[in-house]
Design a protein around this motif. Structure first.
Motif, mmCIF file in Angstrom:
data_model
loop_
_atom_site.group_PDB
_atom_site.id
_atom_site.type_symbol
_atom_site.label_atom_id
_atom_site.label_comp_id
_atom_site.label_asym_id
_atom_site.label_seq_id
_atom_site.Cartn_x
_atom_site.Cartn_y
_atom_site.Cartn_z
ATOM 1 N N ARG A 14 -6.106 9.851 -5.102
ATOM 2 C CA ARG A 14 -6.110 9.471 -3.690
ATOM 3 C C ARG A 14 -7.527 9.083 -3.277
ATOM 4 N N HIS A 74 -7.135 8.928 2.673
ATOM 5 C CA HIS A 74 -5.707 8.789 2.365
ATOM 6 C C HIS A 74 -4.894 9.612 3.369
ATOM 7 N N ALA A 130 -7.831 1.883 7.463
ATOM 8 C CA ALA A 130 -6.583 1.331 6.928
ATOM 9 C C ALA A 130 -6.906 0.221 5.941
ATOM 10 N N HIS A 174 0.874 -1.167 0.000
ATOM 11 C CA HIS A 174 0.000 0.000 0.000
ATOM 12 C C HIS A 174 0.920 1.228 0.000
ATOM 13 N N ALA A 176 -4.451 5.980 7.799
ATOM 14 C CA ALA A 176 -5.527 5.901 6.809
ATOM 15 C C ALA A 176 -6.837 5.562 7.503
ATOM 16 N N GLN A 211 3.302 2.428 4.743
ATOM 17 C CA GLN A 211 3.031 3.802 4.309
ATOM 18 C C GLN A 211 1.562 4.195 4.425
ATOM 19 N N VAL A 212 0.767 3.444 5.161
ATOM 20 C CA VAL A 212 -0.651 3.798 5.281
ATOM 21 C C VAL A 212 -1.086 4.001 6.728
ATOM 22 N N HIS A 272 1.065 9.861 3.204
ATOM 23 C CA HIS A 272 2.420 9.570 3.674
ATOM 24 C C HIS A 272 3.448 10.280 2.803
ATOM 25 N N GLY A 322 0.371 5.911 0.902
ATOM 26 C CA GLY A 322 -0.879 6.152 1.607
ATOM 27 C C GLY A 322 -2.086 5.596 0.882
ATOM 28 N N GLU A 323 -1.899 5.146 -0.381
ATOM 29 C CA GLU A 323 -3.004 4.607 -1.177
ATOM 30 C C GLU A 323 -3.082 3.092 -1.010
ATOM 31 N N GLY A 324 -4.283 2.588 -0.757
ATOM 32 C CA GLY A 324 -4.464 1.160 -0.598
ATOM 33 C C GLY A 324 -4.353 0.413 -1.913
#
Length: 351
Positions: free
Chosen positions: A263, A267, A157, A129, A154, A150-151, A270, A132-134
């Protein structure tokens, strides 16, 4: 200079709390294990939407022990995305498995779940991920490890599998004052297995056993780092909110030659990563105006020398992204004037 990260400024946000917590650990004489480490495991797991956490000495080791807990062994294949930090593939190699690099999506540098190179030897897939994007992955015939480094922050999450790994490297949105990591799971037996693996496979003092077929080692989060993480945890929502506010200004004000990555709602930003023409020229232009930037990541895994000799399918989307991507400062310690200065510097560039 407007920097990509300002850890001294971050520390100043909660210096009294963090320094008091560290001093209490030093005076306690209990530096390995203990209630602070247990608190990190439970509290951070809850923030990330999992039930249990098992701490390690780094995010890399969190991936290693997540794979070992799944029973990944020598000769197995594990699919990894072409755009990620090398530790994603390095962790696979450390357990004796083969990292099979897959291309990313055309629109985002995330694993392309429609073209996964699965074979009868595939034992797991690592879904990174990123920024910050899943990275959603459909149901697969093999386990999915969620790389969640990096999430943090979120809402909610992202999650695909039954085990996850995260990092407390200092520049992460929730970072320690050194290295640290966490394996996440909803299964108490898996938590117990990881904790035993990271303590030399000891069920009792001086007894060492294999755990899920693997020999254990030493990979522990120490109490000093746990104290820092807990001191920072209460500031996490404010950090994420500040990053989201900076990103919203970038979205509205950056010139059209800058392509923003999509995003999803919640989001945590990160990193604020864009793709631009003439990236190296823009980086130099920004540096001359006192603005630091970064490239995450300039070389796809499919082209890393350490993975030469492993057959990889072509990764044209990753190649293109790695040649054009650029991260701009977005950390929570930026002032509005700093964000405006970054925007002005980008606008002054001739694409």
């Amino acid at each position: 200079m407007i920097r990509m990260a300002d850890l001294a400024a971050r520390h100043a946000r909660g210096a009294d709390r963090a320094e008091r917590a560290v001093l209490e650990v030093l005076r306690s004489g209990r530096y390995v294990g203990g209630p602070l480490v247990a608190a990190v495991q439970s509290r951070v797991a809850a923030v990330m939407g999992w039930t249990y956490g098992a701490s390690t000495n780094s995010g890399t080791d969190a991936l290693v022990y997540a794979l070992l807990a799944l029973g990944v062994k020598h000769g197995d294949e594990v699919v990894v995305p072409a755009v990620t930090f090398f530790a994603t593939a390095g962790a696979v190699a450390r357990v004796g498995a083969v990292p099979v690099v897959a291309d990313v999506r055309e629109d985002l540098p995330l694993l392309d779940a429609t073209r996964l190179p699965l074979t009868p030897r595939t034992r797991a897939v690592i879904a990174v991920h990123l920024y910050g994007e899943g990275c959603p992955v459909p149901d697969l015939p093999v386990p999915v490890v969620d790389d969640l480094a990096q999430v943090v922050g979120a809402a909610p999450a992202p999650r695909n599998g039954t085990i996850g790994a995260m990092s407390f490297y200092p520049t992460k949105t929730l970072g320690a004052a050194g290295d640290g990591g966490l394996v996440l799971t909803d299964d108490p037996d898996t938590q117990a297995a990881v904790l035993r693996l990271t303590h030399h496979g000891m069920p009792a003092p001086n007894e060492h056993v294999r755990v899920r077929g693997a020999v254990g080692a030493n990979s522990r989060l120490d109490a000093l780092q746990a104290a820092v993480i807990l001191a920072h945890l209460d500031d996490l929502p404010a950090r994420v909110a500040a990053r989201q506010a900076h990103a919203a200004v970038y979205d509205a004000e950056l010139p059209s030659f800058v392509r923003r990555l999509a995003r999803s709602p919640g989001h945590p930003v990160h990193q604020y990563v864009v793709t631009v023409p003439r990236r190296e020229a823009l980086r130099q232009h920004l540096a001359e105006r006192g603005v630091e930037s970064a490239i995450y990541y300039p070389i796809p895994l499919s082209r890393q020398e350490a993975l030469s000799g492993i057959a990889h399918a072509p990764t044209p989307n990753a190649d293109r992204f790695c040649a054009e991507s650029l991260a701009l400062p977005v950390h929570e310690c930026l002032a509005p004037a700093d964000v405006a200065r970054v925007i002005d510097a980008v606008k002054a560039f001739a694409p």
